[in-house]
Design a protein around this motif. Structure first.
Motif: not given
Length: 156
Positions: A103-131
């Motif tokens: 997904a990052e590569c597809a967005l970068a190919a479109m000229g995207c310079l910054k990618l945002n996402l949201q994670v529910l705060d009660d999901k520490p394992e998901v936050l750790a993955f993105y970290d």
């Protein structure tokens, strides 16, 4: 685990729904009507459907069992990442990382310079993955408003 990442096809719908209901328990919560997975799919197919990705077990033809999803979007200013879901049997095998990087590569190919996402705060394992993938909390407050719940307003 060998997987192929490809664009979503409407024939993937039932497999995606099954994965999302397993990965996102909040989709089963009737008090959250904004979490309608069928509507999410339909909406994505109407806007940048080429940024809806699935990971399937590699059977040589890309038609193996569906084990992951990722949706992305780009408005010309910021990119967004949504609905990254990995089947339990495929977790910790690099599938999620590959989907996010795809997904990052597809967005970068479109000229995207910054990618945002949201994670529910009660999901520490998901936050750790993105970290681990280099994502950090921005010094912002995420605000939201449910438009469907809004009463009719008149504009003067």
């Amino acid at each position: 685990m060998s997987v192929t990442i490809r664009a979503f096809s409407e024939t993937d719908t039932e497999a995606v729904l099954a994965l999302w209901l397993q990965a996102f328990p909040e989709y089963n919560d009737a008090s959250r009507p904004h979490r309608n997975p069928r509507l999410s799919i339909a909406n994505k197919l109407g806007v940048q459907p080429e940024l809806f990705f699935v990971a399937v077990l590699d059977g040589g033809d890309g038609d193996g069992a569906l084990v992951g999803t990722a949706m992305a979007g780009y408005d010309g200013h910021r990119g967004w990442l949504y609905s990254v879901a990995i089947a339990p049997e495929a977790r910790r095998r690099g599938v999620g990382t590959r989907l996010v990087r795809h997904a990052e590569c597809a967005l970068a190919a479109m000229g995207c310079l910054k990618l945002n996402l949201q994670v529910l705060d009660d999901k520490p394992e998901v936050l750790a993955f993105y970290d681990r993938l280099g994502y950090r909390a921005d010094a912002v407050v995420s605000l939201g408003k449910r438009l469907a719940a809004q009463e009719s307003e008149t504009v003067d």
